[in-house]
Write an enzyme that holds these catalytic residues in place. Sequence first.
Site, mmCIF file in Angstrom:
data_model
loop_
_atom_site.group_PDB
_atom_site.id
_atom_site.type_symbol
_atom_site.label_atom_id
_atom_site.label_comp_id
_atom_site.label_asym_id
_atom_site.label_seq_id
_atom_site.Cartn_x
_atom_site.Cartn_y
_atom_site.Cartn_z
ATOM 1 N N ALA A 66 0.868 -1.167 0.000
ATOM 2 C CA ALA A 66 0.000 0.000 0.000
ATOM 3 C C ALA A 66 0.911 1.225 0.000
ATOM 4 O O ALA A 66 2.081 1.133 0.388
ATOM 5 C CB ALA A 66 -0.889 -0.017 1.239
ATOM 6 N N GLY A 111 0.564 -4.888 1.033
ATOM 7 C CA GLY A 111 -0.632 -4.941 0.192
ATOM 8 C C GLY A 111 -0.370 -5.592 -1.165
ATOM 9 O O GLY A 111 -1.288 -6.151 -1.772
ATOM 10 N N GLU A 114 -0.611 -9.178 -0.549
ATOM 11 C CA GLU A 114 -2.030 -9.462 -0.296
ATOM 12 C C GLU A 114 -2.833 -9.470 -1.593
ATOM 13 O O GLU A 114 -3.710 -10.319 -1.784
ATOM 14 C CB GLU A 114 -2.585 -8.432 0.699
ATOM 15 C CG GLU A 114 -1.931 -8.599 2.064
ATOM 16 C CD GLU A 114 -2.298 -7.489 3.040
ATOM 17 O OE1 GLU A 114 -1.998 -6.315 2.744
ATOM 18 O OE2 GLU A 114 -2.890 -7.790 4.077
ATOM 19 N N GLU A 134 4.610 -5.130 7.321
ATOM 20 C CA GLU A 134 3.851 -4.059 7.986
ATOM 21 C C GLU A 134 4.285 -3.824 9.428
ATOM 22 O O GLU A 134 4.225 -2.706 9.937
ATOM 23 C CB GLU A 134 2.350 -4.374 7.969
ATOM 24 C CG GLU A 134 1.687 -4.218 6.610
ATOM 25 C CD GLU A 134 1.664 -5.488 5.786
ATOM 26 O OE1 GLU A 134 2.469 -6.416 6.052
ATOM 27 O OE2 GLU A 134 0.835 -5.564 4.864
HETATM 28 C C1 HXC Z 1 5.079 4.335 -1.260
HETATM 29 C C2 HXC Z 1 6.990 3.367 -2.044
HETATM 30 C C3 HXC Z 1 6.638 2.132 -1.461
HETATM 31 C C4 HXC Z 1 5.395 2.074 -0.764
HETATM 32 C C5 HXC Z 1 8.540 1.884 -2.430
HETATM 33 N N1 HXC Z 1 8.184 3.168 -2.631
HETATM 34 N N2 HXC Z 1 7.621 1.238 -1.721
HETATM 35 N N3 HXC Z 1 6.222 4.453 -1.943
HETATM 36 N N4 HXC Z 1 4.670 3.190 -0.695
HETATM 37 N N5 HXC Z 1 4.947 0.938 -0.215
HETATM 38 C C6 HXC Z 1 8.915 4.199 -3.351
HETATM 39 C C7 HXC Z 1 10.109 4.675 -2.563
HETATM 40 O O1 HXC Z 1 9.724 5.630 -1.602
HETATM 41 C C8 HXC Z 1 10.961 5.268 -3.655
HETATM 42 O O2 HXC Z 1 10.439 6.536 -3.994
HETATM 43 C C9 HXC Z 1 10.723 4.347 -4.831
HETATM 44 O O3 HXC Z 1 9.480 3.683 -4.544
HETATM 45 C C10 HXC Z 1 11.796 3.305 -4.995
HETATM 46 O O4 HXC Z 1 11.937 2.603 -3.761
HETATM 47 P P1 HXC Z 1 13.346 2.434 -2.982
HETATM 48 O O5 HXC Z 1 13.025 2.201 -1.566
HETATM 49 O O6 HXC Z 1 14.256 3.549 -3.332
HETATM 50 O O7 HXC Z 1 13.895 1.101 -3.680
HETATM 51 P P2 HXC Z 1 14.884 0.030 -3.031
HETATM 52 O O8 HXC Z 1 15.959 0.717 -2.248
HETATM 53 O O9 HXC Z 1 15.275 -0.863 -4.144
HETATM 54 O O10 HXC Z 1 13.991 -0.795 -1.991
HETATM 55 C C11 HXC Z 1 12.916 -1.562 -2.422
HETATM 56 C C12 HXC Z 1 12.048 -1.972 -1.215
HETATM 57 C C13 HXC Z 1 11.635 -0.704 -0.437
HETATM 58 C C14 HXC Z 1 12.811 -2.937 -0.318
HETATM 59 C C15 HXC Z 1 10.814 -2.707 -1.781
HETATM 60 O O11 HXC Z 1 11.090 0.246 -1.352
HETATM 61 C C16 HXC Z 1 10.605 -0.948 0.642
HETATM 62 O O12 HXC Z 1 10.906 -1.494 1.703
HETATM 63 N N6 HXC Z 1 9.365 -0.501 0.400
HETATM 64 C C17 HXC Z 1 8.296 -0.536 1.367
HETATM 65 C C18 HXC Z 1 7.770 -1.960 1.534
HETATM 66 C C19 HXC Z 1 6.665 -1.994 2.578
HETATM 67 O O13 HXC Z 1 6.868 -1.677 3.761
HETATM 68 N N7 HXC Z 1 5.462 -2.389 2.169
HETATM 69 C C20 HXC Z 1 4.321 -2.492 3.039
HETATM 70 C C21 HXC Z 1 3.535 -1.218 3.013
HETATM 71 S S1 HXC Z 1 2.238 -1.211 4.221
HETATM 72 P P3 HXC Z 1 11.373 7.839 -4.091
HETATM 73 O O14 HXC Z 1 10.387 8.945 -4.336
HETATM 74 O O15 HXC Z 1 12.127 7.948 -2.828
HETATM 75 O O16 HXC Z 1 12.254 7.533 -5.274
HETATM 76 C C22 HXC Z 1 0.993 -2.094 3.518
HETATM 77 C C23 HXC Z 1 -0.248 -2.254 4.371
HETATM 78 C C24 HXC Z 1 -1.382 -2.925 3.652
HETATM 79 O O17 HXC Z 1 1.071 -2.547 2.427
HETATM 80 C C25 HXC Z 1 -2.649 -2.882 4.454
HETATM 81 C C26 HXC Z 1 -2.864 -1.623 5.239
HETATM 82 C C27 HXC Z 1 -4.242 -1.492 5.812
#
Ligand code: HXC
Length: 260
Positions: A66, A111, A114, A134
């Site tokens: 998400a 997400g 999911e 998460e």
């Molecule tokens: C918003 C995101 C994002 C996310 C990545 N980006 N994941 N933006 N939401 N979930 C963006 C980054 O901010 C970045 O933008 C660009 O995508 C590239 O990501 P990087 O982090 O620079 O890439 P990398 O270093 O290769 O790392 C990849 C990664 C990391 C390991 C996948 O991006 C990461 O950990 N992402 C978050 C994963 C996460 O926590 N997902 C769960 C979300 S909570 P910029 O602008 O900086 O270039 C969820 C809840 C669901 O899903 C249900 C809730 C009710």
Amino acid sequence: AEYHTILVEQRGAVTLVTLNRPQALNALNTQVLDELIAAFAAFEADPGQRCAVVTGSGEKAFAAGADIKEMADKPMADFYLEDFFSRWTSDFTRKIRKPWIAAVNGFALGGGCELAMMADFILAADTAKFGQPEIKLGVAPGMGGSQRLTHAIGKSKAMEMVLTGRMMGAEEAERAGLVARVVPAADLLEDALKTAAQIAAMPPLAAMVNKELVNAAFELGLDQGILHERRLFQILAGTEDKAEGMRAFVEKREGQWKGR
Ligand code: HXC
């Protein structure tokens, strides 16, 4: 319909939906989710479309979760009042009675994992990575992950995944039963489209019933599930496609389906 965050193409009877925010690793913001709901409603309503594939654009991600930037400053009351993600859990998957496949081409986190698990099955690139991170954000899966991951891979492994937030590679995901098959990344889309075309060529009512029956295994007890199976088998036995399918087998030719 016009979409801005996803691409929707029809390849014969297969609808291909590509999550298309590669700059954000295809993070699922409200617009993506709304567009996906609209695209799936159109797929479901179109009698010419028989199977769908969802994948991510770019080489890195299916969907990295998400959209964290959208959630970061949202007050708790708004999450609750909007019943955030409610349309994405059981509602959405129940409404889609036609089969669809998730072709996971990279990160499928939070997400994203999911969404992939909502599909009828997952085909994974050898580069795919699955996870429910998460906990590291102070939250928990919110679109069915705690339930579907546990159903898919069992308690111990699911618990370890959600409590550590670690990622699981494609090989491990296949061993654990999360994904149907792993294919080389370069072949993933072609393989997924070919698999979808195979399903799209099946008698359509039978495809819907087979999907419903496997899903019933997660909702019903064994006795009720077997009864449900028998009844739907008996209903299919009344279709024109059953008569045609069995006649075609005897006559050693391909069946021609009417979807009735
Ligand atoms: C918003 C995101 C994002 C996310 C990545 N980006 N994941 N933006 N939401 N979930 C963006 C980054 O901010 C970045 O933008 C660009 O995508 C590239 O990501 P990087 O982090 O620079 O890439 P990398 O270093 O290769 O790392 C990849 C990664 C990391 C390991 C996948 O991006 C990461 O950990 N992402 C978050 C994963 C996460 O926590 N997902 C769960 C979300 S909570 P910029 O602008 O900086 O270039 C969820 C809840 C669901 O899903 C249900 C809730 C009710």
